[in-house]
Design an enzyme around this catalytic site. Structure first.
Site, PDB file in Angstrom:
ATOM      1  N   ARG A  61     -64.999  39.843  25.737  1.00 51.88           N
ATOM      2  CA  ARG A  61     -63.622  40.131  25.318  1.00 51.88           C
ATOM      3  C   ARG A  61     -63.515  40.219  23.791  1.00 51.88           C
ATOM      4  O   ARG A  61     -62.589  40.806  23.245  1.00 51.88           O
ATOM      5  CB  ARG A  61     -62.631  39.100  25.880  1.00 51.88           C
ATOM      6  CG  ARG A  61     -61.170  39.429  25.561  1.00 51.88           C
ATOM      7  CD  ARG A  61     -60.149  38.829  26.532  1.00 51.88           C
ATOM      8  NE  ARG A  61     -60.493  37.496  26.968  1.00 51.88           N
ATOM      9  CZ  ARG A  61     -60.426  36.403  26.204  1.00 51.88           C
ATOM     10  NH1 ARG A  61     -60.018  36.492  24.960  1.00 51.88           N
ATOM     11  NH2 ARG A  61     -60.750  35.231  26.714  1.00 51.88           N
ATOM     12  N   TYR A 114     -45.034  61.309  25.374  1.00 56.72           N
ATOM     13  CA  TYR A 114     -45.515  60.990  26.727  1.00 56.72           C
ATOM     14  C   TYR A 114     -44.498  60.102  27.458  1.00 56.72           C
ATOM     15  O   TYR A 114     -43.958  59.159  26.885  1.00 56.72           O
ATOM     16  CB  TYR A 114     -46.867  60.280  26.600  1.00 56.72           C
ATOM     17  CG  TYR A 114     -47.501  59.925  27.909  1.00 56.72           C
ATOM     18  CD1 TYR A 114     -47.985  60.908  28.766  1.00 56.72           C
ATOM     19  CD2 TYR A 114     -47.634  58.598  28.295  1.00 56.72           C
ATOM     20  CE1 TYR A 114     -48.569  60.577  29.967  1.00 56.72           C
ATOM     21  CE2 TYR A 114     -48.229  58.255  29.498  1.00 56.72           C
ATOM     22  CZ  TYR A 114     -48.690  59.254  30.327  1.00 56.72           C
ATOM     23  OH  TYR A 114     -49.274  58.916  31.519  1.00 56.72           O
ATOM     24  N   ASP A 179     -49.950  60.571  18.062  1.00 59.18           N
ATOM     25  CA  ASP A 179     -50.645  60.683  19.337  1.00 59.18           C
ATOM     26  C   ASP A 179     -51.214  62.096  19.374  1.00 59.18           C
ATOM     27  O   ASP A 179     -50.478  63.076  19.497  1.00 59.18           O
ATOM     28  CB  ASP A 179     -49.676  60.431  20.497  1.00 59.18           C
ATOM     29  CG  ASP A 179     -50.384  60.441  21.868  1.00 59.18           C
ATOM     30  OD1 ASP A 179     -51.447  61.090  21.983  1.00 59.18           O
ATOM     31  OD2 ASP A 179     -49.861  59.820  22.805  1.00 59.18           O
ATOM     32  N   LYS A 204     -58.111  61.689  28.798  1.00 56.19           N
ATOM     33  CA  LYS A 204     -57.933  63.136  28.868  1.00 56.19           C
ATOM     34  C   LYS A 204     -59.170  63.851  28.310  1.00 56.19           C
ATOM     35  O   LYS A 204     -60.224  63.774  28.900  1.00 56.19           O
ATOM     36  CB  LYS A 204     -56.635  63.522  28.143  1.00 56.19           C
ATOM     37  CG  LYS A 204     -55.447  62.577  28.460  1.00 56.19           C
ATOM     38  CD  LYS A 204     -54.989  62.631  29.903  1.00 56.19           C
ATOM     39  CE  LYS A 204     -54.029  61.512  30.316  1.00 56.19           C
ATOM     40  NZ  LYS A 204     -52.854  61.319  29.481  1.00 56.19           N
TER      41      LYS A 204
HETATM   42  C1  LIG Z   1     -51.853  60.263  29.272  1.00 55.21           C
HETATM   43  C2  LIG Z   1     -51.219  60.117  27.946  1.00 55.21           C
HETATM   44  C3  LIG Z   1     -50.937  58.861  27.409  1.00 55.21           C
HETATM   45  C4  LIG Z   1     -51.191  57.585  28.164  1.00 55.21           C
HETATM   46  O1  LIG Z   1     -52.549  57.363  28.340  1.00 55.21           O
HETATM   47  P1  LIG Z   1     -53.167  56.551  29.591  1.00 55.21           P
HETATM   48  O2  LIG Z   1     -54.629  56.661  29.338  1.00 55.21           O
HETATM   49  O3  LIG Z   1     -52.697  57.240  30.830  1.00 55.21           O
HETATM   50  O4  LIG Z   1     -52.649  55.159  29.493  1.00 55.21           O
HETATM   51  C5  LIG Z   1     -50.400  58.795  26.139  1.00 55.21           C
HETATM   52  N1  LIG Z   1     -50.141  59.914  25.431  1.00 55.21           N
HETATM   53  C6  LIG Z   1     -50.384  61.144  25.919  1.00 55.21           C
HETATM   54  C7  LIG Z   1     -50.061  62.349  25.097  1.00 55.21           C
HETATM   55  C8  LIG Z   1     -50.923  61.282  27.196  1.00 55.21           C
HETATM   56  O5  LIG Z   1     -51.151  62.513  27.684  1.00 55.21           O
END
Ligand SMILES: *Cc1c(COP(=O)(O)O)cnc(C)c1O
Length: 393
Positions: A61, A114, A179, A204
């Site tokens: 951790r 998101y 992001d 992603k």
């Molecule tokens: C999917 C996504 C998230 C969240 O990510 P997770 O891995 O599903 O927790 C945040 N921002 C964007 C732009 C996303 O497409």
């Protein structure tokens, strides 16, 4: 320094020859043998203080060498001093918010972002207050207790672009987090534009194969220390197998992103001429979007959204009719995905927020993968034609 694609293949692997291995080492240990108590205590203290590594990782951790390797590679690609990985994109965002709370209780955020990120901020779950604003009114929303400005560009799901350098200018001394999930470091490097943090849902494009859920944030070493402390205490860890797979995925990142982007550009062109499609959203399609694209991105990417002339019924019919596209949330995988933002990813938003950001019931979001674009077009064409026929009947 070498080109991006070269870095993507080699980053975080400098010591492999010396180790006598070719593939990335995968360390699944949860605990590490202690050889001398004094040295172990020193390592423990260093890791608890948020140091990037210590001679003894002590406990998984606090540190994992496989995850740290991926973090170093990602930091290189983002031009950052450090990166910190978490068990999901949402865990990443939560850790940043918790770390920023020491500086104030107020966040400024630009919609759309998101769906779950919107929900997290709107819910006040983490004890932070959020002011929602638009990209050109960030300066007016800043208060003495503002600890972070959050933007997402290209935005999910409308593909709206936000001028990063301009938001940084408006934010002044307040750090900006971008992001950058949709862009990846192949197409955009926000830290070079003045952002303090760049985050990804690594689930992603970074992973790219639909088999890892993860998140990562790249920033300065000083800010990374605070994030590692939050991670060690709250436990939002990335499993080392995920770290291994993400690191492996980086090697093909630029090839995947560029190929998918070329197909997306072709499909955008064809979709925009189809009578069943009322609108196509894709970076650079309007004058203002094109200006921002040229300023801060190296390409428009492989996400697009369409609005069906036949509204919700047509969108639903297309989702039922596709055969090659998988009707599923998520994005950035080797295979093409299609989903309905209002009904799924952005369902947690208020009706008002959905409307103000243009997330209509007629909208579908497409993530273009690595299939041949003619096969993807054939699938969309039959689905659109079938949807038209279903509605007319
Ligand atoms: C999917 C996504 C998230 C969240 O990510 P997770 O891995 O599903 O927790 C945040 N921002 C964007 C732009 C996303 O497409």
């Amino acid at each position: 320094m070498s080109h991006f694609s070269t870095q993507a293949v080699h980053a975080g692997r400098d010591d492999l020859n010396a180790l006598g291995v070719h593939a990335l080492p995968l360390d699944l240990s949860t605990t590490y043998p202690v050889t001398g108590l004094e040295a172990a205590t020193a390592s423990f203290d260093a890791l608890v203080a948020g140091e990037a590594s210590a001679p003894n990782p002590i406990y998984a951790r606090l540190h994992n060498p496989t995850v740290a390797r991926f973090e170093n590679a990602l930091a290189t690609l983002e031009g950052a001093e450090a990166a910190v990985a978490f068990g999901s994109g949402m865990a990443t965002l939560s850790a940043v918010l918790l770390a920023r709370k020491a500086y104030g209780q107020h966040i400024v955020a630009v919609r759309p972002i998101y769906g779950s990120a919107d929900h997290l901020l709107s819910s006040g779950l983490l004890g932070l207050e959020t002011t929602w604003t638009c990209a050109d009114k960030v300066a007016e929303a800043i208060r003495a207790d503002t600890c972070l400005v959050l933007i997402e560009t290209p935005a999910n799901p409308t593909l709206q672009l936000v001028d990063i350098a301009d938001v940084v200018r408006q934010a002044g001394a307040v750090p900006v987090m971008v992001d950058s999930t949709f862009a990846t470091p192949v197409l955009q490097t926000p830290l070079a534009l003045g952002a303090a943090y760049v985050m990804h849902s690594a689930t992603k494009f970074l992973g790219g194969h639909g088999d890892v859920i993860a998140g990562v944030v790249a920033t300065s070493e000083e800010r990374a220390k605070a994030l590692r402390q939050v991670r060690a205490l709250t436990g939002g860890l990335l499993h080392p197998l995920g770290g291994y797979l993400l690191h492996r995925g980086l090697a093909t990142l630029s090839v995947r992103v560029e190929r998918a982007q070329a197909s997306a550009q072709l499909l955008v062109e064809r979709l925009s001429h189809h009578p069943a499609v009322a609108a196509v959203h894709y970076p650079g399609r309007t004058l203002s979007s094109r200006a921002i694209l040229n300023k801060q991105m190296r390409g428009p990417g492989s996400l697009l959204a369409i609005e069906l002339a036949g509204g919700y019924a047509a969108a639903d019919a297309v989702l039922r009719a596709v055969e090659l596209f998988t009707p599923a949330v998520s994005l950035g995988s080797v295979d093409s995905l299609i989903q309905h933002p209002a009904g799924l990813t952005h369902r947690v938003l208020s009706e008002e927020s959905r409307q103000s950001t243009g997330i209509t019931p007629a909208m579908l979001r497409l993530s273009i993968g690595l299939e041949h674009p003619d096969d993807l077009w054939a699938d969309l064409l039959q689905a659109l034609n079938l949807a038209n026929a279903t509605i007319a009947a």
